[in-house]
Design a protein around this motif. Structure first.
Motif, short mmCIF file in Angstrom:
data_model
loop_
_atom_site.label_atom_id
_atom_site.label_comp_id
_atom_site.label_asym_id
_atom_site.label_seq_id
_atom_site.Cartn_x
_atom_site.Cartn_y
_atom_site.Cartn_z
N VAL A 33 -9.80 3.35 -9.80
CA VAL A 33 -9.26 3.50 -8.46
C VAL A 33 -8.19 2.44 -8.26
CG1 VAL A 33 -11.36 4.49 -7.51
CG2 VAL A 33 -11.06 2.01 -7.50
N ALA A 34 -7.26 2.73 -7.40
CA ALA A 34 -6.16 1.80 -7.22
C ALA A 34 -5.53 1.95 -5.85
CB ALA A 34 -5.09 2.04 -8.30
N TRP A 35 -4.82 0.91 -5.48
CA TRP A 35 -3.99 0.92 -4.28
C TRP A 35 -2.55 0.71 -4.72
CZ3 TRP A 35 -5.72 2.11 0.53
CH2 TRP A 35 -7.10 2.06 0.76
N PHE A 36 -1.68 1.51 -4.14
CA PHE A 36 -0.25 1.36 -4.31
C PHE A 36 0.36 1.19 -2.93
CE2 PHE A 36 0.51 2.63 -8.77
CZ PHE A 36 -0.73 3.16 -9.09
N ARG A 37 1.60 0.74 -2.88
CA ARG A 37 2.29 0.68 -1.60
C ARG A 37 3.74 1.07 -1.80
NH1 ARG A 37 2.29 -5.89 -0.45
NH2 ARG A 37 3.79 -6.47 -2.09
N ARG A 38 4.30 1.54 -0.70
CA ARG A 38 5.69 1.97 -0.75
C ARG A 38 6.40 1.55 0.52
NH1 ARG A 38 6.64 8.14 -1.95
NH2 ARG A 38 6.12 7.42 -4.04
N THR A 39 7.58 1.02 0.35
CA THR A 39 8.45 0.72 1.47
C THR A 39 9.69 1.58 1.37
OG1 THR A 39 9.44 -1.11 0.22
CG2 THR A 39 7.63 -1.65 1.72
N PRO A 40 10.37 1.85 2.48
CA PRO A 40 11.55 2.72 2.46
C PRO A 40 12.58 2.25 1.44
CG PRO A 40 10.89 2.31 4.71
CD PRO A 40 10.05 1.42 3.85
N GLY A 41 13.03 3.17 0.63
CA GLY A 41 14.07 2.86 -0.33
C GLY A 41 13.57 2.28 -1.62
N LYS A 42 12.27 2.12 -1.75
CA LYS A 42 11.71 1.54 -2.97
C LYS A 42 10.69 2.47 -3.59
CE LYS A 42 12.22 -3.33 -1.67
NZ LYS A 42 11.51 -4.64 -1.54
N ASP A 43 10.51 2.31 -4.88
CA ASP A 43 9.47 3.07 -5.57
C ASP A 43 8.09 2.54 -5.20
OD1 ASP A 43 11.46 3.29 -8.61
OD2 ASP A 43 11.36 4.64 -6.86
N SER A 44 7.10 3.34 -5.48
CA SER A 44 5.73 2.89 -5.27
C SER A 44 5.46 1.67 -6.14
CB SER A 44 4.74 4.00 -5.63
OG SER A 44 4.83 5.06 -4.73
N GLU A 45 4.71 0.77 -5.58
CA GLU A 45 4.38 -0.49 -6.27
C GLU A 45 2.88 -0.59 -6.42
OE1 GLU A 45 5.97 -4.95 -5.69
OE2 GLU A 45 4.88 -4.16 -3.94
N PHE A 46 2.43 -0.86 -7.62
CA PHE A 46 1.01 -1.08 -7.86
C PHE A 46 0.57 -2.34 -7.15
CE2 PHE A 46 -2.98 -1.25 -9.95
CZ PHE A 46 -3.19 -2.56 -10.35
N VAL A 47 -0.55 -2.25 -6.45
CA VAL A 47 -1.07 -3.39 -5.71
C VAL A 47 -2.33 -3.94 -6.39
CG1 VAL A 47 -2.10 -4.11 -3.51
CG2 VAL A 47 -0.11 -2.59 -3.53
N ALA A 48 -3.30 -3.08 -6.59
CA ALA A 48 -4.58 -3.50 -7.17
C ALA A 48 -5.30 -2.30 -7.74
CB ALA A 48 -5.45 -4.18 -6.12
N GLY A 49 -6.11 -2.55 -8.75
CA GLY A 49 -6.87 -1.47 -9.35
C GLY A 49 -8.22 -1.94 -9.84
N MET A 50 -9.13 -1.02 -9.95
CA MET A 50 -10.46 -1.33 -10.46
C MET A 50 -10.86 -0.25 -11.45
SD MET A 50 -14.08 -1.77 -8.42
CE MET A 50 -13.75 -3.43 -7.88
N LYS A 51 -11.26 -0.68 -12.63
CA LYS A 51 -11.70 0.24 -13.67
C LYS A 51 -13.13 0.68 -13.39
CE LYS A 51 -11.45 0.35 -18.75
NZ LYS A 51 -11.25 -0.48 -19.96
#
Length: 120
Positions: A33-51
């Motif tokens: 599972v993971a969290w990503f984030r996105r701001t206008p004009g930018k690609d999605s950015e990986f924030v955190a993940g758990m295996k």
């Protein structure tokens, strides 16, 4: 599988928020599972993940401020965010999949996102 993220909102810089993500039809047991984030004009950015074995990974710049976790039954994934900064403002998405390391392309299910706004 549909994911539903919640918990976003408006918070002042230095404050905290906890995001939650639940999945329809199944738990997160056996999945990454993971969290990503996105701001206008930018690609999605990986924030955190758990295996699936609870190993975690974080964007280096967020280590110490963000924590990913699940409940014991693995029905809900959390992202605890503390000491928030204005640059953390983004739409946050939860995602789930069978691949590790986590990449956006490798995630199979996505939530719709929840907006986090950090004011100065």
């Amino acid at each position: 599988v549909q994911l539903q993220a919640s918990g976003g909102g408006l918070v002042q810089a230095g404050g905290s928020l906890r995001l939650s993500c639940v999945a329809s039809e199944r738990t997160f047991s056996g999945y990454a599972v993971a969290w990503f984030r996105r701001t206008p004009g930018k690609d999605s950015e990986f924030v955190a993940g758990m295996k699936w074995n609870d190993i975690t990974a974080y964007l280096d710049s967020l280590k110490g401020r963000f924590t990913i976790s699940t409940d014991n039954a693995k029905t809900t994934v959390y992202l605890q965010m503390s000491n928030l900064k204005t640059e953390d403002t983004a739409v946050y998405y939860c995602a789930s999949g069978s691949n590790w390391p986590i990449t956006a392309a490798g995630m199979e299910s996505w939530g719709k996102g929840t907006l986090v706004t950090v004011s100065s």
